[in-house]
Design an enzyme around this catalytic site. Structure first.
Site, PDB file in Angstrom:
ATOM      1  N   GLY A   1       0.837  -1.195   0.000  1.00  0.00           N
ATOM      2  CA  GLY A   1       0.000   0.000   0.000  1.00  0.00           C
ATOM      3  C   GLY A   1       0.870   1.242   0.000  1.00  0.00           C
TER       4      GLY A   1
ATOM      5  CD  GLN B   1       3.551   5.881   2.196  1.00  0.00           C
ATOM      6  OE1 GLN B   1       2.544   5.342   1.750  1.00  0.00           O
ATOM      7  NE2 GLN B   1       4.501   5.191   2.805  1.00  0.00           N
TER       8      GLN B   1
ATOM      9  CB  CYS C   1       5.167   2.403   7.075  1.00  0.00           C
ATOM     10  SG  CYS C   1       4.775   3.882   6.116  1.00  0.00           S
ATOM     11  CG  LEU C   2       6.709   0.847   1.106  1.00  0.00           C
ATOM     12  CD1 LEU C   2       6.076   1.105  -0.254  1.00  0.00           C
ATOM     13  CD2 LEU C   2       7.879  -0.122   0.976  1.00  0.00           C
TER      14      LEU C   2
ATOM     15  CG  HIS D   1      -0.696   1.737   7.226  1.00  0.00           C
ATOM     16  ND1 HIS D   1       0.262   1.333   8.138  1.00  0.00           N
ATOM     17  CD2 HIS D   1      -0.023   2.445   6.276  1.00  0.00           C
ATOM     18  CE1 HIS D   1       1.445   1.786   7.747  1.00  0.00           C
ATOM     19  NE2 HIS D   1       1.312   2.452   6.623  1.00  0.00           N
ATOM     20  CD  GLU D   2      -1.127   2.751   2.659  1.00  0.00           C
ATOM     21  OE1 GLU D   2      -0.647   3.891   2.508  1.00  0.00           O
ATOM     22  OE2 GLU D   2      -0.423   1.754   2.918  1.00  0.00           O
TER      23      GLU D   2
ATOM     24  CG  HIS E   1       0.540   7.216   5.029  1.00  0.00           C
ATOM     25  ND1 HIS E   1       1.727   7.639   5.581  1.00  0.00           N
ATOM     26  CD2 HIS E   1       0.660   5.870   4.897  1.00  0.00           C
ATOM     27  CE1 HIS E   1       2.527   6.594   5.770  1.00  0.00           C
ATOM     28  NE2 HIS E   1       1.902   5.507   5.372  1.00  0.00           N
TER      29      HIS E   1
HETATM   30  C1  QAP Z   1       0.984  -0.674   5.019  1.00  0.00           C
HETATM   31  O1  QAP Z   1       3.069  -1.223   4.158  1.00  0.00           O
HETATM   32  C2  QAP Z   1       0.564  -1.920   5.727  1.00  0.00           C
HETATM   33  O2  QAP Z   1      10.002  -1.901   6.132  1.00  0.00           O
HETATM   34  C3  QAP Z   1       1.772  -0.919   3.763  1.00  0.00           C
HETATM   35  O3  QAP Z   1      11.707  -3.050   4.393  1.00  0.00           O
HETATM   36  C4  QAP Z   1       1.482  -2.704   6.398  1.00  0.00           C
HETATM   37  O4  QAP Z   1       3.663  -1.841   2.110  1.00  0.00           O
HETATM   38  C5  QAP Z   1      -0.728  -2.310   5.716  1.00  0.00           C
HETATM   39  C6  QAP Z   1       7.704  -2.591   3.384  1.00  0.00           C
HETATM   40  C7  QAP Z   1       1.068  -3.870   7.045  1.00  0.00           C
HETATM   41  C8  QAP Z   1      -1.140  -3.451   6.340  1.00  0.00           C
HETATM   42  C9  QAP Z   1      -0.244  -4.238   7.009  1.00  0.00           C
HETATM   43  C10 QAP Z   1       8.187  -2.167   4.600  1.00  0.00           C
HETATM   44  C11 QAP Z   1       8.581  -3.167   2.478  1.00  0.00           C
HETATM   45  C12 QAP Z   1       6.317  -2.436   2.978  1.00  0.00           C
HETATM   46  C13 QAP Z   1       9.518  -2.321   4.937  1.00  0.00           C
HETATM   47  C14 QAP Z   1       3.977  -1.667   3.254  1.00  0.00           C
HETATM   48  C15 QAP Z   1      10.399  -2.903   4.029  1.00  0.00           C
HETATM   49  C16 QAP Z   1       9.921  -3.323   2.797  1.00  0.00           C
HETATM   50  C17 QAP Z   1       5.350  -1.888   3.754  1.00  0.00           C
HETATM   51 CO    CO Z   2       2.650   3.579   5.401  1.00  0.00          CO
END
Ligand code: QAP
Ligand code: CO
Length: 172
Positions: A46, A51, A94-95, A136-137, A140
């Site tokens: 997401g 971001q 989170c990215l 979560h989004e 943001h």
């Molecule tokens: C939000 O998160 C989310 O640290 C999106 O090294 C997260 O895409 C929603 C990511 C969990 C629901 C459940 C994070 C990739 C990606 C990192 C992401 C990483 C590589 C996070």
């Molecule tokens: Co995020």
């Protein structure tokens, strides 16, 4: 399509409240295409427009598992309707907060309204990972990061480490 740079916390731009979009046009679709490509390249599920530094109320998402066909989804001006009273924890990342993960407690279900890639108004029920990701989004879009749901001690520790990492990366 192009991969854009993802802002990393504690970048102050991630605290901006994003503005609603007037409607979906080709320019906005180009932004959503870039966001999706950026998200895929970073192995995310997401991504919110802020971001990549664009303060518009736009989210892209793909919750397809590994080996499954891509399932890109686009949410413009999303709103959360009647979140459930029952909540549950999910380990979020989170990215914009790379390499940190922790449990966040949120409503388990909600209804969402939004405009899709074509600008069509839609409403649907969300549960499971979809509900977590949408919330979560949505955070943001309001300048909120998942670490804001953790204790102040944990949040400060994470943001401080990220700041230091970026300082070291910048000075070589
Ligand atoms: C939000 O998160 C989310 O640290 C999106 O090294 C997260 O895409 C929603 C990511 C969990 C629901 C459940 C994070 C990739 C990606 C990192 C992401 C990483 C590589 C996070
Ligand atoms: Co995020």
């Amino acid at each position: 399509m192009a991969v854009r740079e993802i802002l990393i916390a504690p970048d102050p731009r991630l605290r901006e409240v994003s503005k609603p979009v007037d409607g979906v046009d080709d320019d906005l679709r180009a932004l959503m295409d870039d966001m999706l490509e950026t998200m895929y390249e970073a192995n995310g599920i997401g991504l919110a427009a802020i971001q990549v530094g664009v303060p518009k109320r736009v989210i892209v998402m793909d919750l397809a598992g590994e080996g499954e066909d891509p399932a890109p989804r686009y949410f413009v001006n999303p709103q959360i309707l009647d979140p459930s009273d029952d909540t549950g924890p999910y380990q979020e990342g989170c990215l914009s907060v790379p390499d940190f993960y922790d449990d966040v407690e949120r409503p388990l279900r909600c209804r969402i309204s939004y405009l899709d890639y074509d600008g069509t108004a839609r409403e649907e029920d969300a549960e499971g990972l979809f509900a977590v990701c949408v919330q979560h989004e949505m955070d943001h879009l309001n300048g909120v990061l998942f670490v804001d749901h953790l204790s102040r001690l944990k949040r400060d520790r994470i943001l401080k480490k990220l700041k230091k990492e970026q300082r070291l990366a910048a000075t070589g």
